[in-house]
Design a protein around this motif. Structure first.
Motif, PDB file in Angstrom:
ATOM      1  N   ARG A 166       0.767  -1.463  -0.117  1.00 13.65           N
ATOM      2  CA  ARG A 166      -0.081  -0.054  -0.184  1.00 13.65           C
ATOM      3  C   ARG A 166       0.705   1.265   0.263  1.00 13.65           C
ATOM      4  NH1 ARG A 166      -3.526  -3.771  -0.786  1.00 13.65           N
ATOM      5  NH2 ARG A 166      -5.172  -3.615   0.573  1.00 13.65           N
ATOM      6  N   ARG A 167       0.228   1.862  -0.448  1.00 12.06           N
ATOM      7  CA  ARG A 167       0.880   3.728   0.026  1.00 12.06           C
ATOM      8  C   ARG A 167       0.231   4.323   0.887  1.00 12.06           C
ATOM      9  NH1 ARG A 167       3.526   6.609  -5.470  1.00 12.06           N
ATOM     10  NH2 ARG A 167       5.100   5.407  -4.474  1.00 12.06           N
ATOM     11  N   ALA A 168       1.080   5.455   1.767  1.00 11.42           N
ATOM     12  CA  ALA A 168      -0.005   6.150   3.205  1.00 11.42           C
ATOM     13  C   ALA A 168      -0.226   7.567   2.432  1.00 11.42           C
ATOM     14  CB  ALA A 168       0.944   6.671   4.045  1.00 11.42           C
ATOM     15  N   VAL A 169      -1.288   7.924   1.879  1.00 14.51           N
ATOM     16  CA  VAL A 169      -1.732   9.286   1.011  1.00 14.51           C
ATOM     17  C   VAL A 169      -1.205  10.414   2.829  1.00 14.51           C
ATOM     18  CG1 VAL A 169      -3.813  10.830   0.781  1.00 14.51           C
ATOM     19  CG2 VAL A 169      -3.778   8.332   0.050  1.00 14.51           C
ATOM     20  N   ALA A 170      -1.970  10.146   3.744  1.00 17.92           N
ATOM     21  CA  ALA A 170      -1.662  10.827   5.129  1.00 17.92           C
ATOM     22  C   ALA A 170      -0.004  10.242   5.873  1.00 17.92           C
ATOM     23  CB  ALA A 170      -2.653  11.517   5.902  1.00 17.92           C
ATOM     24  N   GLY A 171       0.113  11.199   6.653  1.00 11.52           N
ATOM     25  CA  GLY A 171       1.289  10.689   7.939  1.00 11.52           C
ATOM     26  C   GLY A 171      -0.081   9.710   9.338  1.00 11.52           C
ATOM     27  N   THR A 172       0.725   9.219   9.326  1.00  9.34           N
ATOM     28  CA  THR A 172      -0.141   8.441  10.511  1.00  9.34           C
ATOM     29  C   THR A 172       0.814   7.993  11.421  1.00  9.34           C
ATOM     30  OG1 THR A 172      -2.299   6.741  11.303  1.00  9.34           O
ATOM     31  CG2 THR A 172      -0.772   5.848   9.726  1.00  9.34           C
ATOM     32  N   GLU A 173       0.313   6.295  12.499  1.00  8.86           N
ATOM     33  CA  GLU A 173       0.944   6.557  13.487  1.00  8.86           C
ATOM     34  C   GLU A 173       0.712   4.615  14.082  1.00  8.86           C
ATOM     35  OE1 GLU A 173       1.681   6.174  17.996  1.00  8.86           O
ATOM     36  OE2 GLU A 173       1.554   8.621  16.988  1.00  8.86           O
ATOM     37  N   ILE A 174       1.939   3.811  13.315  1.00  8.34           N
ATOM     38  CA  ILE A 174       1.231   2.189  13.360  1.00  8.34           C
ATOM     39  C   ILE A 174       2.327   2.201  14.837  1.00  8.34           C
ATOM     40  CG2 ILE A 174       1.037   0.773  12.888  1.00  8.34           C
ATOM     41  CD1 ILE A 174       0.122   1.878  10.235  1.00  8.34           C
ATOM     42  N   ASP A 175       1.873   1.777  15.846  1.00  9.78           N
ATOM     43  CA  ASP A 175       2.573   0.864  17.064  1.00  9.78           C
ATOM     44  C   ASP A 175       3.656   1.452  17.826  1.00  9.78           C
ATOM     45  OD1 ASP A 175       1.145  -1.514  16.682  1.00  9.78           O
ATOM     46  OD2 ASP A 175       2.667  -2.974  15.912  1.00  9.78           O
ATOM     47  N   GLY A 176       2.971   2.816  17.769  1.00  8.13           N
ATOM     48  CA  GLY A 176       4.074   4.342  18.276  1.00  8.13           C
ATOM     49  C   GLY A 176       5.224   4.919  17.377  1.00  8.13           C
ATOM     50  N   VAL A 177       5.032   4.715  16.017  1.00  8.09           N
ATOM     51  CA  VAL A 177       5.963   4.501  15.139  1.00  8.09           C
ATOM     52  C   VAL A 177       5.437   5.393  13.669  1.00  8.09           C
ATOM     53  CG1 VAL A 177       7.597   3.856  13.092  1.00  8.09           C
ATOM     54  CG2 VAL A 177       7.249   2.787  15.163  1.00  8.09           C
ATOM     55  N   ARG A 178       5.781   6.748  13.513  1.00 11.55           N
ATOM     56  CA  ARG A 178       5.841   7.445  12.471  1.00 11.55           C
ATOM     57  C   ARG A 178       5.634   7.036  10.844  1.00 11.55           C
ATOM     58  NH1 ARG A 178       8.413  12.275  10.200  1.00 11.55           N
ATOM     59  NH2 ARG A 178      10.000  12.483  11.820  1.00 11.55           N
ATOM     60  N   ILE A 179       4.379   6.692  10.264  1.00  5.14           N
ATOM     61  CA  ILE A 179       4.610   6.664   8.889  1.00  5.14           C
ATOM     62  C   ILE A 179       4.276   8.253   8.108  1.00  5.14           C
ATOM     63  CG2 ILE A 179       3.272   5.362   7.114  1.00  5.14           C
ATOM     64  CD1 ILE A 179       4.908   3.798   9.225  1.00  5.14           C
ATOM     65  N   PRO A 180       4.483   8.403   6.860  1.00  9.77           N
ATOM     66  CA  PRO A 180       5.380   9.402   6.516  1.00  9.77           C
ATOM     67  C   PRO A 180       4.223   9.735   5.453  1.00  9.77           C
ATOM     68  CG  PRO A 180       7.154   9.029   6.290  1.00  9.77           C
ATOM     69  CD  PRO A 180       6.354   7.477   7.457  1.00  9.77           C
ATOM     70  N   ALA A 181       3.441  10.745   5.641  1.00  8.62           N
ATOM     71  CA  ALA A 181       2.435  10.796   3.922  1.00  8.62           C
ATOM     72  C   ALA A 181       3.561  10.550   2.871  1.00  8.62           C
ATOM     73  CB  ALA A 181       2.685  12.200   3.806  1.00  8.62           C
ATOM     74  N   GLY A 182       3.039   9.577   1.334  1.00  8.00           N
ATOM     75  CA  GLY A 182       3.949   9.119   0.746  1.00  8.00           C
ATOM     76  C   GLY A 182       4.561   8.170   0.914  1.00  8.00           C
ATOM     77  N   ALA A 183       4.599   7.910   1.775  1.00  3.77           N
ATOM     78  CA  ALA A 183       5.090   6.201   2.365  1.00  3.77           C
ATOM     79  C   ALA A 183       4.957   4.896   1.801  1.00  3.77           C
ATOM     80  CB  ALA A 183       5.292   5.663   3.754  1.00  3.77           C
ATOM     81  N   ASP A 184       5.991   4.316   0.469  1.00  3.44           N
ATOM     82  CA  ASP A 184       5.143   2.968   0.754  1.00  3.44           C
ATOM     83  C   ASP A 184       5.207   1.787   1.601  1.00  3.44           C
ATOM     84  OD1 ASP A 184       4.714   3.570  -2.355  1.00  3.44           O
ATOM     85  OD2 ASP A 184       7.026   2.883  -2.132  1.00  3.44           O
ATOM     86  N   VAL A 185       3.895   1.405   1.812  1.00  2.00           N
ATOM     87  CA  VAL A 185       3.997   0.528   2.890  1.00  2.00           C
ATOM     88  C   VAL A 185       3.409  -1.367   2.925  1.00  2.00           C
ATOM     89  CG1 VAL A 185       2.573  -0.132   4.919  1.00  2.00           C
ATOM     90  CG2 VAL A 185       3.560   2.406   4.412  1.00  2.00           C
ATOM     91  N   LEU A 186       3.927  -1.948   3.202  1.00  2.00           N
ATOM     92  CA  LEU A 186       3.959  -3.601   3.448  1.00  2.00           C
ATOM     93  C   LEU A 186       2.979  -4.172   4.355  1.00  2.00           C
ATOM     94  CD1 LEU A 186       6.081  -6.013   4.190  1.00  2.00           C
ATOM     95  CD2 LEU A 186       7.274  -4.492   2.597  1.00  2.00           C
ATOM     96  N   VAL A 187       2.255  -5.120   3.928  1.00  2.00           N
ATOM     97  CA  VAL A 187       1.840  -6.080   5.016  1.00  2.00           C
ATOM     98  C   VAL A 187       2.507  -7.878   4.534  1.00  2.00           C
ATOM     99  CG1 VAL A 187       0.727  -4.664   6.553  1.00  2.00           C
ATOM    100  CG2 VAL A 187      -0.114  -6.269   4.860  1.00  2.00           C
ATOM    101  N   SER A 188       2.615  -8.113   5.455  1.00  2.00           N
ATOM    102  CA  SER A 188       3.116  -9.123   4.500  1.00  2.00           C
ATOM    103  C   SER A 188       2.425 -10.505   5.919  1.00  2.00           C
ATOM    104  CB  SER A 188       4.456  -9.781   5.078  1.00  2.00           C
ATOM    105  OG  SER A 188       5.251 -11.242   4.810  1.00  2.00           O
ATOM    106  N   PRO A 189       1.659 -12.042   5.299  1.00  2.00           N
ATOM    107  CA  PRO A 189       0.977 -12.400   5.940  1.00  2.00           C
ATOM    108  C   PRO A 189       1.785 -13.415   6.416  1.00  2.00           C
ATOM    109  CG  PRO A 189      -0.293 -11.812   4.305  1.00  2.00           C
ATOM    110  CD  PRO A 189       0.680 -11.172   4.381  1.00  2.00           C
ATOM    111  N   TRP A 190       2.660 -13.557   5.351  1.00  2.00           N
ATOM    112  CA  TRP A 190       4.083 -15.069   5.514  1.00  2.00           C
ATOM    113  C   TRP A 190       4.696 -13.989   6.741  1.00  2.00           C
ATOM    114  CZ3 TRP A 190       5.905 -19.322   3.955  1.00  2.00           C
ATOM    115  CH2 TRP A 190       7.454 -19.147   3.489  1.00  2.00           C
ATOM    116  N   VAL A 191       4.642 -12.923   7.387  1.00  2.00           N
ATOM    117  CA  VAL A 191       6.146 -12.800   8.969  1.00  2.00           C
ATOM    118  C   VAL A 191       4.430 -12.645   9.821  1.00  2.00           C
ATOM    119  CG1 VAL A 191       7.211 -10.746   9.514  1.00  2.00           C
ATOM    120  CG2 VAL A 191       7.795 -11.472   7.181  1.00  2.00           C
TER     121      VAL A 191
END
Length: 479
Positions: free
Chosen positions: A358-383
């Motif tokens: 996925r790609r973040a449109v706006a900045g947010t926070e996940i698990d206390g960590v900053r995800i900046p706007a425009g960041a490419d993000v992956l989640v992984s069932p494998w992990v």
């Protein structure tokens, strides 16, 4: 599109950076073995990490989110903020079109409305007969297996494609098997390499890699065009109906290709030929991959675990009567809880879509960590399916992880082989029905034993890719 988040990110820390080479960062690891790279990143850096990809000056970053709570934020609770705008998804669009897997916004909603009628629970249950027929034919063919063994990856892929042909396209899929095996792995590899590349040539430039990809794409498109034409020429043979009396074959004019070709309403208009082809291609590829992976690795795992194999076989015999017994129906799903747990555990260890971007449109926070706007993000069932905080001895095969009590005790997104949120797989009920009933027929007719105890080498792009065979011994059971 404007998206705002409700969480302040000012005081949140940046994600730790995964170690890589000074010149290319994590790019060599992600190209060589992405599954191992993501597992190692979580183990060494935590549940939210940053990969740096490419040389200085051209480097970009990729955030990995691996906790179930973080996955839920990306796929569900903040789904509007995480879009399919990543470089990899753009490469997938270029290769296989803008179907349900890759489309967004109004395009996605329109497409989903048009295909949803084929995937209601009632209609999917009507496909059970077709699944049982194809599984019985496969089981019969294994009675003459050379040397008493079969290669599960290829056999399950062919089985799943035949089921897709029978219940979604109403046409023979023997040709499709060869085309998909010849083209899909190469197209996935091409999309992965281009999606990670710091610099890449335009797809229209006649480089050797682009020309090979164009030939494979043309072959897949030609296959889809032939499927569509076969339905237009002779597939519309009836009035349809509600699917409750389905025979298991899409022979009433209500198959996917026919429905899409004739679908039209005031709100959605009509799909043109390219749009119909793109949807057919998505379901041709995605519609078989989950089932093929689940079945191949369920049998592979049962072949290596005799006690679990015995329990599964005894349940099948109790419900269906053993060799020579009756065929399973959709109503048998509830009576096969252990077999369902086996399939779910196989999907945990071998998810068909091991990485979701996925790609973040706006900045947010996940698990206390900053995800900046425009960041490419992956989640992984494998992990996440191997996260030791949620799975005891995560590499161990244990269907008991999926008792109702055990499932209720875990976060919702500790297990998500079908994705989640508003973009969850539209065919997940069909995949579970195919996998459980197909496995039941095969266990009803054969005993299975591992030929070798080595793990199957794997890779990943759009889907999980087996890079080697999975041989299993089969012995026909006598009633």
């Amino acid at each position: 599109m404007t998206v705002t988040t409700t969480r302040s990110t000012r005081s949140a820390a940046r994600a730790p950076v995964v170690a890589g080479t000074p010149l290319l960062g994590s790019l060599p690891d992600l190209l060589r073995d992405p599954l191992a790279a993501y597992l190692s990143a979580r183990r060494e850096c935590g549940d939210v990490v940053r990969f740096r990809i490419g040389p200085p000056g051209l480097r970009r970053e990729l955030h990995g989110v691996f906790s179930p709570e973080g996955v839920q934020r990306v796929l569900a609770t903040e789904a509007a903020n995480f879009r399919k705008d990543t470089p990899f998804y753009q490469e997938v669009r270029d290769q296989i079109g803008n179907g349900l897997l890759t489309s967004q916004d109004a395009d996605y909603l329109r497409q989903r409305r048009l295909v949803q009628p084929l995937f209601t629970r009632r209609r999917v249950n009507g496909y059970a007969e077709g699944v049982a027929v194809e599984a019985a034919e496969l089981a019969e063919s294994w009675r003459a297996a050379p040397g008493g063994s079969v290669e599960l990856i290829g056999e399950m892929r062919r089985f799943a494609l035949r089921v897709v042909g029978r219940i979604l396209f109403g046409t023979d899929m023997e040709e499709a098997v060869a085309v998909v095996e010849r083209t899909l792995p190469q197209l996935q590899d091409h999309a992965l390499k281009r999606g990670l590349a710091p610099l890449k040539t335009p797809p229209t430039w006649p480089t050797p890699a682009n020309r090979r990809a164009a030939r494979r794409q043309a072959e897949l498109y030609g296959l889809c065009d032939r499927i569509i034409e076969s339905r237009r020429d002779g597939g519309d043979g009836g009035d349809g109906g509600d699917g409750g009396e389905a025979t298991g074959a899409a022979d009433s004019g209500d198959d996917l290709a026919t429905l899409l070709a004739r679908a039209e309403n005031a709100e959605d208009g009509r799909l043109d030929h390219t749009e119909v082809r793109e949807q057919v291609l998505i379901f041709l590829l995605a519609g078989h991959e989950t089932t093929a992976t689940a079945l191949a690795f369920a049998l592979h795992l049962l072949g290596r675990h005799p006690e679990e194999r015995r329990r599964a076989r005894e349940e099948v015999d109790r419900v269906l009567g053993g060799p020579g017994g009756r065929a399973p129906t959709a109503e048998d799903m509830e009576a096969l809880p252990y077999l369902t747990m086996v399939v779910k555990e196989a999907m945990r260890l071998y998810p068909s879509a091991p990485i979701i971007g996925r790609r973040a449109v706006a900045g947010t926070e996940i698990d206390g960590v900053r995800i900046p706007a425009g960041a490419d993000v992956l989640v992984s069932p494998w992990v996440t399916h191997r996260h030791p905080g949620y799975w005891d001895e995560p590499e161990r095969f244990d269907p008991e992880r999926f008792t109702p009590e055990a499932e209720a005790g875990r976060p919702r997104y500790a297990w998500f082989p079908f994705g989640g949120g508003p973009r969850a797989c539209i065919g997940q009920h069909l995949s579970m029905l195919e996998s459980v009933l197909g496995l039941a027929v095969l266990l009803q007719n054969h005993d299975f034993d591992a030929v070798e105890d080595e793990d199957v080498p794997l890779g990943a792009a759009i889907t999980l890719i087996a890079k080697g065979p999975a041989w299993c011994g089969v012995t026909a059971r006598v009633g």
